[in-house]
Scaffold this motif. Structure first.
Motif, PDB file in Angstrom:
ATOM      1  N   LEU A  38       1.399   5.528   4.275  1.00  0.00           N
ATOM      2  CA  LEU A  38       2.298   5.738   3.142  1.00  0.00           C
ATOM      3  C   LEU A  38       3.756   5.762   3.584  1.00  0.00           C
ATOM      4  CD1 LEU A  38      -0.341   6.252   1.610  1.00  0.00           C
ATOM      5  CD2 LEU A  38       0.861   8.014   0.327  1.00  0.00           C
ATOM      6  N   ALA A  39       4.016   6.276   4.797  1.00  0.00           N
ATOM      7  CA  ALA A  39       5.380   6.219   5.333  1.00  0.00           C
ATOM      8  C   ALA A  39       5.812   4.770   5.527  1.00  0.00           C
ATOM      9  CB  ALA A  39       5.449   6.986   6.647  1.00  0.00           C
ATOM     10  N   PHE A  40       4.894   3.915   6.007  1.00  0.00           N
ATOM     11  CA  PHE A  40       5.195   2.494   6.173  1.00  0.00           C
ATOM     12  C   PHE A  40       5.524   1.847   4.829  1.00  0.00           C
ATOM     13  CE2 PHE A  40       3.274  -1.716   5.549  1.00  0.00           C
ATOM     14  CZ  PHE A  40       4.018  -2.485   6.434  1.00  0.00           C
ATOM     15  N   ILE A  41       4.740   2.159   3.807  1.00  0.00           N
ATOM     16  CA  ILE A  41       4.983   1.581   2.485  1.00  0.00           C
ATOM     17  C   ILE A  41       6.370   1.969   1.986  1.00  0.00           C
ATOM     18  CG2 ILE A  41       4.248   1.693   0.056  1.00  0.00           C
ATOM     19  CD1 ILE A  41       1.348   1.968   1.102  1.00  0.00           C
ATOM     20  N   ARG A  42       6.744   3.213   2.181  1.00  0.00           N
ATOM     21  CA  ARG A  42       8.072   3.655   1.733  1.00  0.00           C
ATOM     22  C   ARG A  42       9.178   3.036   2.574  1.00  0.00           C
ATOM     23  NH1 ARG A  42       7.425   7.240  -2.227  1.00  0.00           N
ATOM     24  NH2 ARG A  42       5.757   8.799  -2.179  1.00  0.00           N
ATOM     25  N   GLU A  43       8.969   2.954   3.879  1.00  0.00           N
ATOM     26  CA  GLU A  43       9.981   2.353   4.760  1.00  0.00           C
ATOM     27  C   GLU A  43      10.234   0.897   4.403  1.00  0.00           C
ATOM     28  OE1 GLU A  43       8.310   2.959   8.588  1.00  0.00           O
ATOM     29  OE2 GLU A  43       8.715   5.137   8.598  1.00  0.00           O
ATOM     30  N   GLN A  44       9.204   0.216   3.931  1.00  0.00           N
ATOM     31  CA  GLN A  44       9.330  -1.187   3.547  1.00  0.00           C
ATOM     32  C   GLN A  44       9.900  -1.355   2.136  1.00  0.00           C
ATOM     33  OE1 GLN A  44       8.461  -3.998   5.526  1.00  0.00           O
ATOM     34  NE2 GLN A  44       8.456  -2.424   7.115  1.00  0.00           N
ATOM     35  N   LYS A  45      10.314  -0.239   1.517  1.00  0.00           N
ATOM     36  CA  LYS A  45      10.905  -0.237   0.169  1.00  0.00           C
ATOM     37  C   LYS A  45       9.934  -0.770  -0.882  1.00  0.00           C
ATOM     38  CE  LYS A  45      14.779   1.056   2.081  1.00  0.00           C
ATOM     39  NZ  LYS A  45      15.170   2.486   2.060  1.00  0.00           N
ATOM     40  N   LYS A  46       8.655  -0.531  -0.636  1.00  0.00           N
ATOM     41  CA  LYS A  46       7.647  -0.955  -1.608  1.00  0.00           C
ATOM     42  C   LYS A  46       7.331   0.197  -2.556  1.00  0.00           C
ATOM     43  CE  LYS A  46       5.602  -4.143   1.721  1.00  0.00           C
ATOM     44  NZ  LYS A  46       6.252  -5.310   1.117  1.00  0.00           N
ATOM     45  N   LEU A  47       6.882  -0.145  -3.738  1.00  0.00           N
ATOM     46  CA  LEU A  47       6.422   0.856  -4.690  1.00  0.00           C
ATOM     47  C   LEU A  47       4.925   1.053  -4.499  1.00  0.00           C
ATOM     48  CD1 LEU A  47       8.309  -0.535  -7.817  1.00  0.00           C
ATOM     49  CD2 LEU A  47       9.031   1.358  -6.340  1.00  0.00           C
TER      50      LEU A  47
END
Length: 281
Positions: A38-47
């Motif tokens: 989930l940190a990766f998803i947020r770091e990639q600016k994904k929703l």
């Protein structure tokens, strides 16, 4: 056998929709590494959105549970439950009488907040049911399986009324090799016995997908090609995503096992776009 990386596939999408049980958490708690994903998803600016058929808790309680498990930071609008959809329906469609329910008091308190009186099936007097206007299957706990399933069958034989299923899952994993019957499995049994069709909420039906999609497009331009639905169950997560028209990924960390997923895909005809071992690899 080697599998593609979840991270490589996720990079192709703007929005990641995740099932909860079997994908992010399991019977032991948070699946190891889910916090980093989930940190990766947020770091990639994904929703992202968590779409769960668990109707036993309110969205806030779901978020609080993730905090307790060690996954803080999930926002309330990022949690979408089948219980939310059932609650909206009841508020709009059932305007009088009592609602009889199978499930826990906790799930009933959230879903049946519409201002209507509700009563556990265990407390229903089958000789006095004139004021019962609907029946809701909420949860697989909170009632006596030996007595109350029979009681709800007789209630629905005696009086015709809307029946709402808040969780369509037939089963859920309780260990690496074992499963338990979920609310959808109980409701399917009763449907087949009585020859009735209940009103289903949760995956594979499209209400949660549509709710999430309409929420997403309010803030920025998103189309269905931008969305990846990740789940561990073909008949709910993957079928639901396929029906809604988004890309789907089957992960082998929950209901679907590595040793039989190919035969399940062949036998059901439900075909995911991707298969990965988990969202942590």
């Amino acid at each position: 056998m080697s599998y593609p990386s979840f991270f490589d596939i996720a990079e192709q999408f703007k929005v990641i929709m995740l099932d909860s049980y079997g994908v992010v958490k399991n019977h032991n708690g948070l699946i190891k590494g889910a916090d980093k994903t989930l940190a990766f998803i947020r770091e990639q600016k994904k929703l992202f959105r968590i779409l769960t058929n668990d109707a036993s808790r309110s969205p806030q309680q779901q978020v609080d549970k993730y905090v307790e498990l060690g996954l803080p930071g999930i926002q309330l609008h990022e949690m979408i439950t089948s219980g939310m959809m059932a609650k909206h329906f009841l508020e709009q469609k059932i305007t009088s009488g009592k609602i009889a329910y199978l499930g826990t008091e906790n799930s009933a308190d959230y879903i049946l907040q519409a201002g209507l009186e509700h009563i556990a099936v265990a407390d229903v007097d089958l000789n006095n049911i004139d004021d019962i206007s609907a029946c809701v299957f909420l949860d697989d706990e909170g009632f006596d399986w030996n007595i109350d399933i029979n009681k709800v069958v007789n209630l629905l034989r005696k009086k015709n009324m809307p029946v709402i299923l808040a969780n369509s899952d037939y089963y859920y994993p309780v260990s690496h090799n074992d499963i338990a019957i979920a609310t959808g499995g109980v409701a399917k049994l009763v449907e087949n016995m009585l020859g009735k069709k209940f009103i289903h909420f949760g995956k594979p039906d499209s209400q949660m997908f549509m709710y999430a999609y309409e929420q997403l497009i309010q803030d920025e331009y998103i189309n269905k090609n931008d969305i990846l639905m990740v789940g561990d169950t073909l008949r709910t997560d993957i079928l639901g995503g396929n029906k809604f028209g988004v890309k789907t990924m089957l992960v082998l960390s929950g209901n679907t096992r590595e040793d039989n997923y190919e035969s399940q895909i062949r036998s059901t005809g439900i075909i995911p776009d991707f298969v990965c071992k988990s969202i942590m690899e």
